[in-house]
Scaffold this motif. Structure first.
Motif, PDB file in Angstrom:
ATOM      1  N   ALA A  86     -23.446  51.252  68.999  1.00  0.00           N
ATOM      2  CA  ALA A  86     -22.562  49.939  68.340  1.00  0.00           C
ATOM      3  C   ALA A  86     -22.668  50.229  69.757  1.00  0.00           C
ATOM      4  CB  ALA A  86     -21.722  49.499  67.191  1.00  0.00           C
ATOM      5  N   VAL A  87     -21.902  50.809  70.327  1.00  0.00           N
ATOM      6  CA  VAL A  87     -20.892  49.682  71.182  1.00  0.00           C
ATOM      7  C   VAL A  87     -21.759  49.456  72.669  1.00  0.00           C
ATOM      8  CG1 VAL A  87     -18.989  50.477  73.282  1.00  0.00           C
ATOM      9  CG2 VAL A  87     -18.491  50.965  71.153  1.00  0.00           C
ATOM     10  N   LEU A  88     -23.139  50.398  73.003  1.00  0.00           N
ATOM     11  CA  LEU A  88     -23.836  49.903  74.283  1.00  0.00           C
ATOM     12  C   LEU A  88     -24.486  48.965  73.774  1.00  0.00           C
ATOM     13  CD1 LEU A  88     -25.051  53.621  74.740  1.00  0.00           C
ATOM     14  CD2 LEU A  88     -23.239  52.371  75.922  1.00  0.00           C
ATOM     15  N   HIS A 136     -23.351  45.696  72.297  1.00  0.00           N
ATOM     16  CA  HIS A 136     -22.350  44.870  72.933  1.00  0.00           C
ATOM     17  C   HIS A 136     -22.326  44.977  74.293  1.00  0.00           C
ATOM     18  CE1 HIS A 136     -20.213  45.286  68.799  1.00  0.00           C
ATOM     19  NE2 HIS A 136     -21.291  44.955  68.762  1.00  0.00           N
ATOM     20  N   MET A 137     -22.770  46.459  74.678  1.00  0.00           N
ATOM     21  CA  MET A 137     -22.322  46.144  76.326  1.00  0.00           C
ATOM     22  C   MET A 137     -23.187  45.475  77.272  1.00  0.00           C
ATOM     23  SD  MET A 137     -22.660  49.881  78.582  1.00  0.00           S
ATOM     24  CE  MET A 137     -23.985  49.844  80.113  1.00  0.00           C
ATOM     25  N   PHE A 183     -21.078  41.724  76.983  1.00  0.00           N
ATOM     26  CA  PHE A 183     -20.212  41.787  77.765  1.00  0.00           C
ATOM     27  C   PHE A 183     -20.094  42.019  78.841  1.00  0.00           C
ATOM     28  CE2 PHE A 183     -18.497  46.254  77.891  1.00  0.00           C
ATOM     29  CZ  PHE A 183     -18.292  46.352  76.243  1.00  0.00           C
ATOM     30  N   ARG A 184     -21.224  42.196  79.237  1.00  0.00           N
ATOM     31  CA  ARG A 184     -21.213  43.083  80.424  1.00  0.00           C
ATOM     32  C   ARG A 184     -22.739  41.962  80.938  1.00  0.00           C
ATOM     33  NH1 ARG A 184     -19.353  48.015  84.192  1.00  0.00           N
ATOM     34  NH2 ARG A 184     -17.016  47.857  83.497  1.00  0.00           N
TER      35      ARG A 184
END
Lengths: 223, 223
Positions: free
Chosen positions: B188-190, B192-193, B196-197
DNA sequence: ATTATCTATAGATCTATAGATAATGC
DNA sequence: ATTATCTATAGATCTATAGATAATGC
Protein backbone atom coordinates in the motif's frame (compact mmCIF):
# COMPACT_ATOMS: atom_id res chain seq x y z
CA UNK A 1 44.48 39.74 -0.83
CA UNK A 2 44.75 37.71 -4.01
CA UNK A 3 45.73 34.69 -1.88
CA UNK A 4 42.73 35.19 0.30
CA UNK A 5 40.49 35.48 -2.68
CA UNK A 6 42.18 32.41 -4.16
CA UNK A 7 41.76 30.55 -0.91
CA UNK A 8 38.10 31.41 -0.78
CA UNK A 9 37.55 30.26 -4.29
CA UNK A 10 39.28 26.96 -3.59
CA UNK A 11 37.16 26.34 -0.53
CA UNK A 12 34.02 27.02 -2.48
CA UNK A 13 35.17 24.68 -5.21
CA UNK A 14 35.87 21.90 -2.70
CA UNK A 15 32.83 22.27 -0.51
CA UNK A 16 29.48 22.28 -2.27
CA UNK A 17 27.45 25.41 -1.64
CA UNK A 18 25.71 25.23 1.73
CA UNK A 19 22.40 23.63 0.91
CA UNK A 20 20.53 26.08 3.07
CA UNK A 21 18.37 29.01 2.22
CA UNK A 22 19.51 32.35 3.63
CA UNK A 23 16.77 34.11 5.52
CA UNK A 24 17.18 37.88 5.84
CA UNK A 25 17.27 39.48 9.29
CA UNK A 26 17.44 43.03 10.61
CA UNK A 27 19.76 41.97 13.46
CA UNK A 28 23.50 42.40 12.87
CA UNK A 29 25.12 40.00 15.34
CA UNK A 30 25.21 36.56 13.63
CA UNK A 31 25.67 34.69 16.91
CA UNK A 32 22.56 36.32 18.31
CA UNK A 33 20.65 35.50 15.17
CA UNK A 34 21.64 31.84 15.47
CA UNK A 35 20.71 31.77 19.15
CA UNK A 36 17.31 33.41 18.71
CA UNK A 37 16.45 31.24 15.74
CA UNK A 38 17.29 28.16 17.75
CA UNK A 39 14.89 29.43 20.42
CA UNK A 40 12.24 30.02 17.80
CA UNK A 41 12.66 26.57 16.27
CA UNK A 42 12.75 24.69 19.58
CA UNK A 43 9.59 26.36 20.82
CA UNK A 44 7.72 26.23 17.54
CA UNK A 45 8.31 22.58 16.67
CA UNK A 46 6.22 21.63 19.66
CA UNK A 47 3.42 24.01 18.71
CA UNK A 48 3.38 22.81 15.10
CA UNK A 49 3.28 19.18 16.22
CA UNK A 50 0.38 19.84 18.57
CA UNK A 51 -1.73 22.27 16.53
CA UNK A 52 -0.36 22.24 13.00
CA UNK A 53 1.19 25.13 11.12
CA UNK A 54 -1.96 27.01 10.19
CA UNK A 55 -3.57 26.88 13.61
CA UNK A 56 -0.44 28.13 15.34
CA UNK A 57 -0.36 31.92 15.52
CA UNK A 58 2.74 34.07 15.23
CA UNK A 59 1.94 35.46 18.70
CA UNK A 60 2.04 31.99 20.23
CA UNK A 61 5.31 31.31 18.50
CA UNK A 62 6.91 34.47 19.85
CA UNK A 63 5.57 33.87 23.34
CA UNK A 64 6.76 30.25 23.41
CA UNK A 65 10.19 31.40 22.25
CA UNK A 66 10.27 33.92 25.08
CA UNK A 67 9.96 37.27 23.35
CA UNK A 68 7.43 39.52 21.69
CA UNK A 69 5.82 39.33 18.29
CA UNK A 70 7.83 42.37 17.17
CA UNK A 71 11.10 40.65 18.02
CA UNK A 72 10.08 37.51 16.16
CA UNK A 73 9.80 39.56 13.00
CA UNK A 74 13.34 40.87 13.42
CA UNK A 75 14.58 37.30 12.83
CA UNK A 76 12.24 36.12 10.10
CA UNK A 77 10.25 37.87 7.42
CA UNK A 78 7.18 35.66 7.57
CA UNK A 79 5.47 32.79 9.33
CA UNK A 80 6.54 30.56 6.44
CA UNK A 81 10.17 31.35 7.22
CA UNK A 82 9.71 29.75 10.62
CA UNK A 83 8.25 26.65 9.01
CA UNK A 84 11.28 26.46 6.76
CA UNK A 85 13.66 26.77 9.73
CA UNK A 86 11.75 24.02 11.51
CA UNK A 87 11.89 21.63 8.54
CA UNK A 88 15.61 22.21 8.08
CA UNK A 89 16.30 21.66 11.78
CA UNK A 90 14.41 18.37 11.74
CA UNK A 91 16.26 17.11 8.68
CA UNK A 92 19.59 18.24 10.14
CA UNK A 93 18.97 16.33 13.30
CA UNK A 94 17.83 13.20 11.45
CA UNK A 95 20.86 13.21 9.19
CA UNK A 96 23.24 13.84 12.11
CA UNK A 97 21.84 11.05 14.21
CA UNK A 98 21.88 8.66 11.27
CA UNK A 99 25.46 9.44 10.21
CA UNK A 100 26.71 9.23 13.79
CA UNK A 101 25.39 5.73 14.15
CA UNK A 102 26.86 4.33 10.93
CA UNK A 103 30.44 5.59 11.10
CA UNK A 104 31.98 2.31 12.21
CA UNK A 105 31.00 -0.54 9.94
CA UNK A 106 32.42 -3.58 8.18
CA UNK A 107 31.36 -4.83 4.77
CA UNK A 108 28.78 -2.98 2.72
CA UNK A 109 26.12 -5.49 3.67
CA UNK A 110 26.91 -5.15 7.38
CA UNK A 111 26.99 -1.36 7.13
CA UNK A 112 23.62 -1.39 5.39
CA UNK A 113 22.04 -3.63 8.02
CA UNK A 114 23.37 -1.33 10.74
CA UNK A 115 22.13 1.73 8.89
CA UNK A 116 18.62 0.35 8.52
CA UNK A 117 18.43 -0.45 12.21
CA UNK A 118 19.81 2.96 13.16
CA UNK A 119 17.55 4.80 10.73
CA UNK A 120 14.38 3.00 11.75
CA UNK A 121 15.03 3.72 15.39
CA UNK A 122 15.74 7.39 14.61
CA UNK A 123 12.41 7.45 12.78
CA UNK A 124 10.77 5.98 15.86
CA UNK A 125 12.30 8.64 18.10
CA UNK A 126 11.34 11.42 15.72
CA UNK A 127 7.88 10.19 14.70
CA UNK A 128 6.10 13.44 15.35
CA UNK A 129 8.72 15.43 13.48
CA UNK A 130 8.61 13.22 10.41
CA UNK A 131 4.84 13.43 10.39
CA UNK A 132 5.09 17.21 10.57
CA UNK A 133 7.25 17.29 7.46
CA UNK A 134 4.82 15.08 5.54
CA UNK A 135 1.93 17.31 6.52
CA UNK A 136 3.37 20.79 6.19
CA UNK A 137 5.95 20.72 3.38
CA UNK A 138 3.21 21.84 1.02
CA UNK A 139 2.75 25.05 3.05
CA UNK A 140 6.28 26.19 2.23
CA UNK A 141 6.90 28.81 -0.46
CA UNK A 142 8.24 27.09 -3.61
CA UNK A 143 11.82 28.19 -3.10
CA UNK A 144 11.96 26.86 0.47
CA UNK A 145 10.23 23.67 -0.56
CA UNK A 146 12.99 22.94 -3.04
CA UNK A 147 15.59 23.09 -0.27
CA UNK A 148 13.58 20.83 2.01
CA UNK A 149 13.05 18.24 -0.71
CA UNK A 150 16.75 18.39 -1.57
CA UNK A 151 17.53 17.57 2.04
CA UNK A 152 15.17 14.63 1.96
CA UNK A 153 16.99 13.44 -1.14
CA UNK A 154 20.39 13.79 0.58
CA UNK A 155 19.23 11.53 3.40
CA UNK A 156 18.04 9.01 0.85
CA UNK A 157 21.46 9.09 -0.79
CA UNK A 158 23.05 7.80 2.42
CA UNK A 159 21.42 4.47 1.64
CA UNK A 160 22.35 4.62 -2.03
CA UNK A 161 26.00 5.03 -1.04
CA UNK A 162 25.89 2.03 1.28
CA UNK A 163 24.27 -0.05 -1.45
CA UNK A 164 27.02 1.01 -3.84
CA UNK A 165 29.66 -0.06 -1.32
CA UNK A 166 27.99 -3.42 -0.83
CA UNK A 167 27.88 -4.07 -4.56
CA UNK A 168 31.51 -2.95 -4.81
CA UNK A 169 32.81 -5.34 -2.14
CA UNK A 170 30.57 -8.20 -3.34
CA UNK A 171 28.75 -8.47 -0.04
CA UNK A 172 25.56 -7.64 -2.00
CA UNK A 173 24.41 -9.00 -5.34
CA UNK A 174 25.02 -6.88 -8.44
CA UNK A 175 22.54 -4.02 -8.80
CA UNK A 176 22.18 -1.46 -11.55
CA UNK A 177 21.76 2.26 -10.89
CA UNK A 178 17.97 2.19 -11.11
CA UNK A 179 17.74 -0.66 -8.63
CA UNK A 180 20.05 1.12 -6.20
CA UNK A 181 18.13 4.39 -6.37
CA UNK A 182 14.83 2.61 -5.92
CA UNK A 183 16.02 0.50 -3.00
CA UNK A 184 17.36 3.62 -1.30
CA UNK A 185 13.96 5.31 -1.59
CA UNK A 186 12.20 2.17 -0.38
CA UNK A 187 14.34 2.02 2.75
CA UNK A 188 13.83 5.72 3.47
CA UNK A 189 10.06 5.42 3.05
CA UNK A 190 9.67 2.18 5.05
CA UNK A 191 11.26 4.04 7.97
CA UNK A 192 8.73 6.84 7.57
CA UNK A 193 5.93 4.30 7.27
CA UNK A 194 6.56 3.30 10.87
CA UNK A 195 5.57 6.85 11.78
CA UNK A 196 2.69 7.63 9.45
CA UNK A 197 1.03 4.23 9.84
CA UNK A 198 1.67 3.88 13.54
CA UNK A 199 -2.08 3.81 14.23
CA UNK A 200 -2.10 0.42 12.51
CA UNK A 201 1.46 -0.87 13.04
CA UNK A 202 2.10 -0.08 16.70
CA UNK A 203 -0.76 -2.22 18.00
CA UNK A 204 0.61 -5.16 15.99
CA UNK A 205 4.40 -4.82 16.14
CA UNK A 206 7.06 -3.65 18.55
CA UNK A 207 9.78 -1.47 17.04
CA UNK A 208 12.20 -4.40 17.36
CA UNK A 209 9.87 -6.77 15.49
CA UNK A 210 9.28 -4.15 12.85
CA UNK A 211 13.01 -3.63 12.32
CA UNK A 212 13.70 -7.38 12.29
CA UNK A 213 10.96 -8.17 9.76
CA UNK A 214 11.67 -5.27 7.43
CA UNK A 215 15.44 -5.83 7.54
CA UNK A 216 14.93 -9.47 6.64
CA UNK A 217 12.71 -8.54 3.69
CA UNK A 218 15.05 -5.82 2.44
CA UNK A 219 18.30 -7.74 2.84
CA UNK A 220 16.62 -10.79 1.32
CA UNK A 221 16.20 -8.79 -1.86
CA UNK A 222 19.92 -8.00 -1.95
CA UNK A 223 21.59 -11.37 -1.46
CA UNK B 1 -44.54 -6.51 6.51
CA UNK B 2 -42.96 -9.10 8.75
CA UNK B 3 -41.17 -10.53 5.70
CA UNK B 4 -39.88 -7.11 4.78
CA UNK B 5 -38.71 -6.44 8.30
CA UNK B 6 -37.16 -9.91 8.39
CA UNK B 7 -35.47 -9.25 5.09
CA UNK B 8 -34.08 -5.99 6.36
CA UNK B 9 -32.74 -7.56 9.49
CA UNK B 10 -31.09 -10.33 7.52
CA UNK B 11 -29.46 -7.82 5.21
CA UNK B 12 -28.13 -5.84 8.14
CA UNK B 13 -26.77 -8.97 9.75
CA UNK B 14 -24.97 -9.94 6.55
CA UNK B 15 -23.63 -6.55 5.63
CA UNK B 16 -21.45 -4.84 8.23
CA UNK B 17 -22.64 -1.39 9.30
CA UNK B 18 -21.84 1.27 6.71
CA UNK B 19 -18.39 2.47 7.72
CA UNK B 20 -19.34 6.08 7.08
CA UNK B 21 -19.94 8.94 9.43
CA UNK B 22 -23.41 10.50 9.27
CA UNK B 23 -23.28 14.23 8.77
CA UNK B 24 -26.40 16.13 9.87
CA UNK B 25 -28.26 18.30 7.37
CA UNK B 26 -31.23 20.65 7.53
CA UNK B 27 -32.47 19.48 4.11
CA UNK B 28 -35.11 16.73 4.09
CA UNK B 29 -34.84 15.20 0.64
CA UNK B 30 -32.06 12.55 0.81
CA UNK B 31 -31.58 12.49 -2.97
CA UNK B 32 -31.04 16.23 -3.01
CA UNK B 33 -28.60 15.96 -0.12
CA UNK B 34 -26.61 13.33 -2.02
CA UNK B 35 -26.62 15.43 -5.18
CA UNK B 36 -25.55 18.67 -3.49
CA UNK B 37 -22.85 16.92 -1.49
CA UNK B 38 -21.47 15.40 -4.68
CA UNK B 39 -21.36 18.93 -6.13
CA UNK B 40 -19.58 20.16 -3.03
CA UNK B 41 -17.04 17.35 -3.10
CA UNK B 42 -16.31 17.56 -6.81
CA UNK B 43 -15.71 21.29 -6.68
CA UNK B 44 -13.81 21.31 -3.43
CA UNK B 45 -11.32 18.53 -4.18
CA UNK B 46 -9.83 20.73 -6.85
CA UNK B 47 -9.60 23.73 -4.52
CA UNK B 48 -8.02 21.68 -1.75
CA UNK B 49 -5.47 20.21 -4.15
CA UNK B 50 -4.52 23.63 -5.46
CA UNK B 51 -4.57 25.72 -2.26
CA UNK B 52 -4.78 23.29 0.63
CA UNK B 53 -7.59 22.98 3.14
CA UNK B 54 -6.75 25.96 5.33
CA UNK B 55 -6.25 28.42 2.51
CA UNK B 56 -9.52 27.49 0.85
CA UNK B 57 -12.40 29.57 2.17
CA UNK B 58 -15.94 28.37 2.68
CA UNK B 59 -17.10 31.09 0.27
CA UNK B 60 -14.87 29.73 -2.49
CA UNK B 61 -16.16 26.25 -1.83
CA UNK B 62 -19.79 27.35 -2.11
CA UNK B 63 -19.12 29.38 -5.23
CA UNK B 64 -17.23 26.56 -6.95
CA UNK B 65 -20.09 24.20 -6.11
CA UNK B 66 -22.53 26.65 -7.68
CA UNK B 67 -24.48 28.01 -4.75
CA UNK B 68 -24.19 30.46 -1.89
CA UNK B 69 -22.38 30.19 1.41
CA UNK B 70 -25.71 29.95 3.22
CA UNK B 71 -26.73 26.94 1.17
CA UNK B 72 -23.40 25.23 1.80
CA UNK B 73 -24.16 25.30 5.50
CA UNK B 74 -27.49 23.59 4.95
CA UNK B 75 -25.57 20.49 3.85
CA UNK B 76 -22.66 20.47 6.29
CA UNK B 77 -22.18 21.84 9.77
CA UNK B 78 -18.58 22.94 9.35
CA UNK B 79 -15.68 23.33 6.97
CA UNK B 80 -14.19 20.18 8.48
CA UNK B 81 -17.28 18.24 7.41
CA UNK B 82 -16.43 19.05 3.81
CA UNK B 83 -12.89 17.79 4.31
CA UNK B 84 -14.29 14.56 5.68
CA UNK B 85 -16.63 14.15 2.68
CA UNK B 86 -13.68 14.76 0.36
CA UNK B 87 -11.47 12.17 2.07
CA UNK B 88 -14.21 9.56 2.01
CA UNK B 89 -14.95 10.22 -1.66
CA UNK B 90 -11.28 9.78 -2.56
CA UNK B 91 -10.98 6.51 -0.65
CA UNK B 92 -14.25 5.26 -2.13
CA UNK B 93 -13.03 5.91 -5.62
CA UNK B 94 -9.64 4.30 -4.99
CA UNK B 95 -11.19 1.20 -3.51
CA UNK B 96 -13.75 0.94 -6.33
CA UNK B 97 -11.17 1.27 -9.07
CA UNK B 98 -8.88 -1.24 -7.38
CA UNK B 99 -11.58 -3.86 -6.78
CA UNK B 100 -12.92 -3.47 -10.31
CA UNK B 101 -9.56 -4.30 -11.78
CA UNK B 102 -8.87 -7.43 -9.73
CA UNK B 103 -12.15 -9.30 -10.07
CA UNK B 104 -10.91 -11.78 -12.65
CA UNK B 105 -7.72 -13.50 -11.57
CA UNK B 106 -6.04 -16.90 -11.43
CA UNK B 107 -3.80 -18.15 -8.65
CA UNK B 108 -3.10 -16.07 -5.59
CA UNK B 109 0.29 -15.08 -6.93
CA UNK B 110 -1.18 -14.02 -10.28
CA UNK B 111 -3.98 -12.11 -8.58
CA UNK B 112 -1.45 -10.34 -6.38
CA UNK B 113 0.72 -9.34 -9.33
CA UNK B 114 -2.35 -8.00 -11.13
CA UNK B 115 -3.47 -6.14 -8.01
CA UNK B 116 -0.10 -4.46 -7.58
CA UNK B 117 -0.09 -3.30 -11.17
CA UNK B 118 -3.68 -2.06 -10.92
CA UNK B 119 -3.11 -0.36 -7.59
CA UNK B 120 0.07 1.41 -8.62
CA UNK B 121 -1.55 2.75 -11.73
CA UNK B 122 -4.57 3.94 -9.72
CA UNK B 123 -2.12 5.69 -7.40
CA UNK B 124 -0.56 7.32 -10.45
CA UNK B 125 -3.93 8.53 -11.69
CA UNK B 126 -4.90 9.82 -8.28
CA UNK B 127 -1.58 11.29 -7.20
CA UNK B 128 -2.94 14.65 -6.15
CA UNK B 129 -5.75 13.07 -4.20
CA UNK B 130 -3.48 10.72 -2.28
CA UNK B 131 -1.18 13.60 -1.46
CA UNK B 132 -4.16 15.54 -0.19
CA UNK B 133 -5.04 12.78 2.24
CA UNK B 134 -1.49 12.60 3.54
CA UNK B 135 -1.44 16.33 4.08
CA UNK B 136 -4.87 17.04 5.49
CA UNK B 137 -5.97 14.00 7.48
CA UNK B 138 -4.57 15.70 10.58
CA UNK B 139 -7.02 18.61 10.08
CA UNK B 140 -10.00 16.30 10.61
CA UNK B 141 -11.84 16.23 13.93
CA UNK B 142 -10.85 13.05 15.83
CA UNK B 143 -14.08 11.21 15.13
CA UNK B 144 -13.85 11.80 11.37
CA UNK B 145 -10.18 10.90 11.37
CA UNK B 146 -10.97 7.49 12.80
CA UNK B 147 -13.28 6.75 9.87
CA UNK B 148 -10.73 7.89 7.31
CA UNK B 149 -7.96 5.79 8.83
CA UNK B 150 -10.31 2.82 8.98
CA UNK B 151 -10.91 3.21 5.26
CA UNK B 152 -7.17 3.30 4.62
CA UNK B 153 -6.89 0.08 6.60
CA UNK B 154 -9.68 -1.52 4.56
CA UNK B 155 -7.79 -0.82 1.35
CA UNK B 156 -4.67 -2.35 2.87
CA UNK B 157 -6.64 -5.46 3.73
CA UNK B 158 -7.32 -6.07 0.03
CA UNK B 159 -3.66 -7.01 -0.28
CA UNK B 160 -3.68 -9.07 2.92
CA UNK B 161 -6.54 -11.14 1.49
CA UNK B 162 -4.69 -11.76 -1.76
CA UNK B 163 -1.58 -12.79 0.18
CA UNK B 164 -3.69 -15.19 2.22
CA UNK B 165 -5.09 -16.72 -0.97
CA UNK B 166 -1.61 -17.13 -2.41
CA UNK B 167 -0.37 -18.89 0.69
CA UNK B 168 -3.50 -21.06 0.67
CA UNK B 169 -3.08 -22.23 -2.92
CA UNK B 170 0.72 -22.67 -2.54
CA UNK B 171 1.48 -20.13 -5.28
CA UNK B 172 3.30 -18.10 -2.58
CA UNK B 173 5.67 -19.33 0.10
CA UNK B 174 4.30 -19.87 3.62
CA UNK B 175 3.85 -16.61 5.55
CA UNK B 176 2.70 -16.04 9.09
CA UNK B 177 0.11 -13.44 10.06
CA UNK B 178 2.66 -10.77 10.94
CA UNK B 179 4.44 -11.16 7.61
CA UNK B 180 1.18 -10.93 5.71
CA UNK B 181 0.04 -7.79 7.52
CA UNK B 182 3.42 -6.16 7.04
CA UNK B 183 3.65 -7.02 3.34
CA UNK B 184 0.16 -5.64 2.81
CA UNK B 185 1.17 -2.32 4.37
CA UNK B 186 4.39 -2.26 2.37
CA UNK B 187 2.53 -2.68 -0.90
CA UNK B 188 0.00 0.00 0.00
CA UNK B 189 2.73 2.45 0.98
CA UNK B 190 5.00 1.76 -2.01
CA UNK B 191 2.07 2.77 -4.21
CA UNK B 192 1.69 6.00 -2.27
CA UNK B 193 5.44 6.56 -2.47
CA UNK B 194 5.09 6.97 -6.22
CA UNK B 195 2.94 10.01 -5.46
CA UNK B 196 4.67 11.65 -2.50
CA UNK B 197 8.18 11.14 -3.88
CA UNK B 198 7.33 11.94 -7.47
CA UNK B 199 9.66 14.95 -7.41
CA UNK B 200 12.52 12.44 -7.21
CA UNK B 201 11.06 9.33 -8.87
CA UNK B 202 9.36 10.73 -11.96
CA UNK B 203 12.55 12.17 -13.45
CA UNK B 204 14.22 8.77 -13.05
CA UNK B 205 11.48 6.22 -13.77
CA UNK B 206 8.44 5.85 -15.95
CA UNK B 207 5.36 4.43 -14.27
CA UNK B 208 5.90 1.18 -16.15
CA UNK B 209 9.49 0.87 -14.98
CA UNK B 210 8.45 1.68 -11.45
CA UNK B 211 5.76 -0.99 -11.48
CA UNK B 212 8.08 -3.56 -13.05
CA UNK B 213 10.91 -2.97 -10.60
CA UNK B 214 8.75 -2.84 -7.48
CA UNK B 215 6.71 -5.88 -8.53
CA UNK B 216 9.89 -7.84 -9.06
CA UNK B 217 11.19 -6.86 -5.62
CA UNK B 218 7.91 -7.60 -3.86
CA UNK B 219 7.14 -10.88 -5.60
CA UNK B 220 10.78 -11.93 -5.14
CA UNK B 221 10.18 -11.81 -1.40
CA UNK B 222 7.21 -14.13 -1.72
CA UNK B 223 8.54 -17.01 -3.79
C1' DA C 1 -47.30 25.75 4.30
C1' DT C 2 -43.25 23.71 3.69
C1' DT C 3 -38.78 23.36 1.95
C1' DA C 4 -34.67 25.22 -0.07
C1' DT C 5 -31.82 29.10 -1.02
C1' DC C 6 -29.85 33.69 -0.60
C1' DT C 7 -28.12 38.18 1.40
C1' DA C 8 -26.01 40.58 4.81
C1' DT C 9 -23.24 40.62 8.76
C1' DA C 10 -21.90 39.60 13.76
C1' DG C 11 -18.11 38.45 15.98
C1' DA C 12 -13.73 36.87 16.22
C1' DT C 13 -9.23 36.50 14.56
C1' DC C 14 -4.43 36.98 12.70
C1' DT C 15 -0.21 38.68 10.22
C1' DA C 16 2.96 42.09 9.84
C1' DT C 17 4.72 46.72 10.83
C1' DA C 18 5.40 51.59 12.54
C1' DG C 19 6.99 54.05 16.04
C1' DA C 20 8.43 54.21 20.93
C1' DT C 21 11.57 52.41 24.46
C1' DA C 22 15.40 50.04 26.54
C1' DA C 23 20.11 48.23 26.37
C1' DT C 24 24.81 48.35 24.71
C1' DG C 25 29.30 50.13 23.46
C1' DC C 26 32.11 54.01 21.93
C1' DA D 1 24.61 56.47 18.30
C1' DT D 2 23.66 52.07 17.34
C1' DT D 3 21.39 47.89 18.01
C1' DA D 4 17.75 45.10 19.87
C1' DT D 5 13.23 44.78 21.78
C1' DC D 6 8.50 45.97 22.84
C1' DT D 7 3.68 47.94 22.50
C1' DA D 8 -0.12 49.05 19.99
C1' DT D 9 -2.71 48.60 15.96
C1' DA D 10 -3.77 48.97 10.79
C1' DG D 11 -5.81 46.42 7.66
C1' DA D 12 -7.53 42.42 6.00
C1' DT D 13 -9.89 38.24 6.49
C1' DC D 14 -13.00 34.23 7.48
C1' DT D 15 -16.51 31.09 9.58
C1' DA D 16 -21.03 30.49 10.64
C1' DT D 17 -25.79 32.12 11.21
C1' DA D 18 -30.12 34.96 11.45
C1' DG D 19 -33.63 36.53 8.98
C1' DA D 20 -35.54 37.48 4.37
C1' DT D 21 -36.92 35.61 -0.13
C1' DA D 22 -37.99 32.32 -3.68
C1' DA D 23 -39.67 27.81 -5.21
C1' DT D 24 -42.55 23.74 -4.67
C1' DG D 25 -46.56 20.96 -3.79
C1' DC D 26 -51.00 20.45 -1.54
Amino acid sequence: MSTLAGGRTRLKALKPAEPTRDIPTAVKDPALVAKRRRQIVDATVQLFIKKGFHKTTTREMAQAAGFSIGTLYEYVASKEDVLYLVCQAIHDEMEDRLRQRIRHAGSGAQALAAAIEAYFSVCDQMSDHILLIYQETKSLPPESMRFVLAHEERITQVFAELLDRGVGDYSLRPLNRAEIELMAHNIAVLGHMWTFRRWSLRPRFSLEQYIALQSELILGQLR
